[in-house]
Design a protein around this motif. Sequence first.
Motif, mmCIF file in Angstrom:
data_model
loop_
_atom_site.group_PDB
_atom_site.id
_atom_site.type_symbol
_atom_site.label_atom_id
_atom_site.label_comp_id
_atom_site.label_asym_id
_atom_site.label_seq_id
_atom_site.Cartn_x
_atom_site.Cartn_y
_atom_site.Cartn_z
ATOM 1 N N LEU A 60 -9.101 -5.111 1.126
ATOM 2 C CA LEU A 60 -9.354 -4.294 2.051
ATOM 3 C C LEU A 60 -10.192 -5.332 3.308
ATOM 4 O O LEU A 60 -10.361 -4.879 4.254
ATOM 5 C CB LEU A 60 -10.694 -3.471 1.776
ATOM 6 C CG LEU A 60 -10.092 -1.980 0.818
ATOM 7 C CD1 LEU A 60 -11.120 -1.345 0.435
ATOM 8 C CD2 LEU A 60 -9.011 -1.448 1.384
ATOM 9 N N ASP A 61 -10.390 -6.533 2.608
ATOM 10 C CA ASP A 61 -10.823 -7.595 3.749
ATOM 11 C C ASP A 61 -9.888 -7.959 4.728
ATOM 12 O O ASP A 61 -10.190 -8.796 5.586
ATOM 13 C CB ASP A 61 -11.519 -8.747 2.925
ATOM 14 C CG ASP A 61 -12.875 -8.338 2.448
ATOM 15 O OD1 ASP A 61 -13.557 -7.203 2.834
ATOM 16 O OD2 ASP A 61 -13.335 -8.943 1.420
ATOM 17 N N GLU A 80 0.774 -1.443 -0.048
ATOM 18 C CA GLU A 80 0.128 0.081 -0.085
ATOM 19 C C GLU A 80 0.869 1.249 -0.085
ATOM 20 O O GLU A 80 1.857 1.154 0.710
ATOM 21 C CB GLU A 80 -0.978 -0.037 1.355
ATOM 22 C CG GLU A 80 -2.211 -1.005 1.274
ATOM 23 C CD GLU A 80 -3.145 -0.557 0.136
ATOM 24 O OE1 GLU A 80 -3.107 0.472 -0.496
ATOM 25 O OE2 GLU A 80 -4.151 -1.361 0.131
ATOM 26 N N ARG A 137 -6.247 -10.187 -8.718
ATOM 27 C CA ARG A 137 -6.976 -9.000 -8.800
ATOM 28 C C ARG A 137 -5.996 -7.743 -8.104
ATOM 29 O O ARG A 137 -5.954 -6.661 -8.827
ATOM 30 C CB ARG A 137 -8.429 -9.102 -7.994
ATOM 31 C CG ARG A 137 -9.202 -7.927 -8.120
ATOM 32 C CD ARG A 137 -9.898 -7.814 -9.547
ATOM 33 N NE ARG A 137 -10.519 -8.697 -9.813
ATOM 34 C CZ ARG A 137 -11.873 -8.754 -9.522
ATOM 35 N NH1 ARG A 137 -12.400 -8.042 -8.665
ATOM 36 N NH2 ARG A 137 -12.455 -10.048 -9.938
ATOM 37 N N THR A 166 -3.130 4.972 -3.281
ATOM 38 C CA THR A 166 -4.142 5.271 -2.178
ATOM 39 C C THR A 166 -5.325 5.917 -3.131
ATOM 40 O O THR A 166 -6.393 5.797 -2.511
ATOM 41 C CB THR A 166 -3.643 6.553 -1.316
ATOM 42 O OG1 THR A 166 -2.422 6.116 -0.363
ATOM 43 C CG2 THR A 166 -4.582 6.857 -0.387
ATOM 44 N N THR A 225 -6.874 4.307 -5.259
ATOM 45 C CA THR A 225 -7.572 3.199 -5.604
ATOM 46 C C THR A 225 -8.674 3.118 -4.274
ATOM 47 O O THR A 225 -8.185 2.732 -3.311
ATOM 48 C CB THR A 225 -6.942 1.838 -5.646
ATOM 49 O OG1 THR A 225 -5.940 1.996 -6.596
ATOM 50 C CG2 THR A 225 -7.596 0.706 -6.137
ATOM 51 N N PRO A 226 -9.953 3.510 -4.543
ATOM 52 C CA PRO A 226 -10.713 3.581 -3.340
ATOM 53 C C PRO A 226 -11.159 2.279 -2.986
ATOM 54 O O PRO A 226 -11.229 2.046 -1.749
ATOM 55 C CB PRO A 226 -11.895 4.208 -3.985
ATOM 56 C CG PRO A 226 -11.917 4.045 -5.436
ATOM 57 C CD PRO A 226 -10.491 3.874 -5.630
ATOM 58 N N VAL A 227 -11.351 1.153 -3.658
ATOM 59 C CA VAL A 227 -11.816 0.040 -3.229
ATOM 60 C C VAL A 227 -10.934 -0.942 -3.782
ATOM 61 O O VAL A 227 -10.923 -1.082 -4.929
ATOM 62 C CB VAL A 227 -13.227 -0.255 -3.396
ATOM 63 C CG1 VAL A 227 -13.876 -1.639 -2.874
ATOM 64 C CG2 VAL A 227 -14.241 0.625 -2.653
ATOM 65 N N HIS A 228 -10.558 -1.986 -3.072
ATOM 66 C CA HIS A 228 -9.935 -3.214 -3.854
ATOM 67 C C HIS A 228 -10.288 -4.387 -2.800
ATOM 68 O O HIS A 228 -10.480 -4.350 -1.747
ATOM 69 C CB HIS A 228 -8.703 -3.045 -4.230
ATOM 70 C CG HIS A 228 -7.617 -2.777 -2.895
ATOM 71 N ND1 HIS A 228 -7.367 -3.765 -2.058
ATOM 72 C CD2 HIS A 228 -7.202 -1.519 -2.711
ATOM 73 C CE1 HIS A 228 -6.422 -3.262 -1.110
ATOM 74 N NE2 HIS A 228 -6.501 -1.681 -1.430
ATOM 75 N N ALA A 229 -9.832 -5.789 -3.436
ATOM 76 C CA ALA A 229 -10.171 -6.883 -2.711
ATOM 77 C C ALA A 229 -9.255 -7.186 -1.506
ATOM 78 O O ALA A 229 -9.651 -7.978 -0.454
ATOM 79 C CB ALA A 229 -9.799 -8.197 -3.691
#
Length: 303
Positions: free
Chosen positions: A236-237, A191, A278, A228, A230-234
């Motif tokens: 984040l879980d 990140e 991804r 940063t 990139t607002p949403v990606h896999a």
Amino acid sequence: MDVVDTESHDPEPQEDHTVTVSRSDPSALRFLIGHELRSARVRAGVSQAEAAKELGCTQPKINNMENGKYQQQPDETATLMRLYAAEVDQIDRITSLAGRADQSTWWAPFSEVLPGWFKTFIGLEGLATSQFTYQAMTLTGQLQTEGYATALLSGGLQIAPLDLPQTIRARMARQRLTSEDNPLYLQAVIEEHTLDRLVGGPEVMAEQLGHLLDLMDRENVELREMPTSTPVHAGLDGDFTLLHFDTALSLGYVEYQTGALYVQDREQVAMYKMIADRLLSLALPVEESAHIIRGRRDRLEQA
């Protein structure tokens, strides 16, 4: 999800290769063999009781073999795999693994400072041929300099100050990226904010960023930065690691503060592989990532 919680316990298979002697770990080998035995039995629809009858033993022994608590003998392993209608090459591969048990464990000198649940991962990491890692907040251990690792671990609550030097030595000993013999192939998504966190201060972080650039010059290291923006990606879980072996099935690894989970179900591991792909596709290319890391390194050095 088919997982093993190790808190209370101490790519698909390809052609056979010899496990590196310097990274020998009998408990990790037992773990891998047990994973294969259980996976084959479940796919064949055979119960542990039926397997025990075929082997002429008790059901608890089969359970212990699958959990890696019992040293699997090559002849017993072959008998079970034939019962499970495994392919000949798969039987040969697993019996070969069972015959490689070594009484030495490479991390034995560091045993006193390693949590029991973490020893399994260290053993498996030492046997792996490749690894994918996504960590949202810090750099993975394989990438850390001694200064970065010292600052990171000394700021936590899990390691006693007296154990810190030996713990740092253990972390450095784990690293296989620059090994002349059988280096680990590593893919990591980093990140962007991780690069901006001044772990240990500007000087330590500048050295760490320079180390990343040196590693990125190697063919066995692929680092990509996740912007940063990139607002949403896999990812984040949560953080996760995938371990791939030449002679065993891939595993997923999810660590938390006081333990870890091993994802063993094939469909679940395949899902983690999809997530890894991804993340790699969303992150910046290697060259652009290196350019960004170099820019941050240069600014720290000039400050």
